[in-house]
Design a protein around this motif. Sequence first.
Motif, PDB file in Angstrom:
ATOM      1  N   PHE A   1       4.617  18.677  18.096  1.00  0.00           N
ATOM      2  CA  PHE A   1       3.787  18.929  19.180  1.00  0.00           C
ATOM      3  C   PHE A   1       3.858  17.986  20.279  1.00  0.00           C
ATOM      4  CE2 PHE A   1      -0.663  17.671  21.198  1.00  0.00           C
ATOM      5  CZ  PHE A   1      -0.705  18.878  21.567  1.00  0.00           C
ATOM      6  N   ALA A   2       3.819  16.610  19.854  1.00  0.00           N
ATOM      7  CA  ALA A   2       3.765  15.687  20.832  1.00  0.00           C
ATOM      8  C   ALA A   2       5.051  15.698  21.734  1.00  0.00           C
ATOM      9  CB  ALA A   2       3.948  14.177  20.223  1.00  0.00           C
TER      10      ALA A   2
ATOM     11  N   HIS B   1      -8.078  29.985  20.387  1.00  0.00           N
ATOM     12  CA  HIS B   1      -7.785  28.488  20.153  1.00  0.00           C
ATOM     13  C   HIS B   1      -7.822  28.311  18.603  1.00  0.00           C
ATOM     14  CE1 HIS B   1      -8.628  28.456  24.454  1.00  0.00           C
ATOM     15  NE2 HIS B   1      -8.222  27.144  24.512  1.00  0.00           N
ATOM     16  N   TYR B   2      -7.567  29.165  17.804  1.00  0.00           N
ATOM     17  CA  TYR B   2      -7.575  29.064  16.313  1.00  0.00           C
ATOM     18  C   TYR B   2      -6.248  29.675  15.996  1.00  0.00           C
ATOM     19  CZ  TYR B   2      -7.959  29.379  11.412  1.00  0.00           C
ATOM     20  OH  TYR B   2      -7.589  29.192   9.894  1.00  0.00           O
ATOM     21  N   SER B   3      -5.673  28.976  15.075  1.00  0.00           N
ATOM     22  CA  SER B   3      -4.527  29.360  14.281  1.00  0.00           C
ATOM     23  C   SER B   3      -4.475  29.318  12.900  1.00  0.00           C
ATOM     24  CB  SER B   3      -3.289  28.757  14.786  1.00  0.00           C
ATOM     25  OG  SER B   3      -2.971  28.850  15.964  1.00  0.00           O
ATOM     26  N   ASN B   4      -4.103  30.053  11.711  1.00  0.00           N
ATOM     27  CA  ASN B   4      -4.119  29.980  10.436  1.00  0.00           C
ATOM     28  C   ASN B   4      -2.542  29.494  10.111  1.00  0.00           C
ATOM     29  OD1 ASN B   4      -5.028  29.732   7.952  1.00  0.00           O
ATOM     30  ND2 ASN B   4      -4.910  31.729   7.528  1.00  0.00           N
ATOM     31  N   ALA B   5      -2.364  28.401   9.389  1.00  0.00           N
ATOM     32  CA  ALA B   5      -0.791  28.047   9.260  1.00  0.00           C
ATOM     33  C   ALA B   5      -0.603  27.518   7.728  1.00  0.00           C
ATOM     34  CB  ALA B   5      -0.462  26.688   9.917  1.00  0.00           C
ATOM     35  N   ASP B   6       0.748  27.693   7.390  1.00  0.00           N
ATOM     36  CA  ASP B   6       0.973  27.343   6.205  1.00  0.00           C
ATOM     37  C   ASP B   6       2.421  26.535   6.440  1.00  0.00           C
ATOM     38  OD1 ASP B   6       3.485  28.746   6.292  1.00  0.00           O
ATOM     39  OD2 ASP B   6       2.433  30.797   5.485  1.00  0.00           O
ATOM     40  N   GLY B   7       2.932  26.113   5.075  1.00  0.00           N
ATOM     41  CA  GLY B   7       4.185  24.865   5.325  1.00  0.00           C
ATOM     42  C   GLY B   7       5.259  25.502   6.029  1.00  0.00           C
TER      43      GLY B   7
ATOM     44  N   LYS C   1       2.914  26.634  14.939  1.00  0.00           N
ATOM     45  CA  LYS C   1       1.508  26.845  15.263  1.00  0.00           C
ATOM     46  C   LYS C   1       1.143  25.402  16.340  1.00  0.00           C
ATOM     47  CE  LYS C   1       0.629  30.408  12.895  1.00  0.00           C
ATOM     48  NZ  LYS C   1       0.281  31.429  13.447  1.00  0.00           N
ATOM     49  N   PHE C   2       1.704  24.427  15.837  1.00  0.00           N
ATOM     50  CA  PHE C   2       1.519  23.087  16.941  1.00  0.00           C
ATOM     51  C   PHE C   2       2.177  23.418  18.252  1.00  0.00           C
ATOM     52  CE2 PHE C   2       0.230  20.571  13.381  1.00  0.00           C
ATOM     53  CZ  PHE C   2      -0.851  19.583  13.860  1.00  0.00           C
TER      54      PHE C   2
END
Length: 184
Positions: free
Chosen positions: A18-19, A144-150, A156-157
């Motif tokens: 993300f950064a 502005h919401y996301s559901n994530a997994d590994g 997602k970021f």
Amino acid sequence: VEKVDKKYGEAIKGAKAFANTLLSKYSSAQLALVTFSTDVEEKRAFSSENFDNVTFPSADGLTNLGGAIKKADEMLKQKKSEVPNAKLYMVILSDGYPEGNQIDYNAAANDAKNITKAEIFTIGYDTDNRTEALLKSIATDEDHYSNADGSNIVDKFTNIVGQMEVRVPAGTNATIKDIIGDEF
């Protein structure tokens, strides 16, 4: 323990991606980092540097979400006082529902959105329905919401960066000069 370590490692990769993605899009962006479990820590003050040199803590303890939002909001308010036109964002990653007697996460999020004027993005990482509903409620809106997994946390970021828009003026205090010729 191995699953937690892998999950936490992927979360750190996501934060770092993300950064890096944000700074490649907006080289003068300022990023800060707050981590939370039982304790809330400002891991880095605002800087135009990525998170490669940040020491992330271990993944243990309670989920002090309200304390983390409050701390991030305080940092954003300080940044806004220094740079009044700054566009403010908060990105929250959590894998669990807040535990224990802690700061009210709704009050902290509402202050960030309504007083500080920050846009809040949330990511639920392998969460249950209760935690997902909470993270949706504190996000600016459902988009502005996301559901994530590994397998998709990094994506997602980085997708959040695509939703961020900072308008940069082409110039300020511009002066136009024109030389008038003899035929005028």
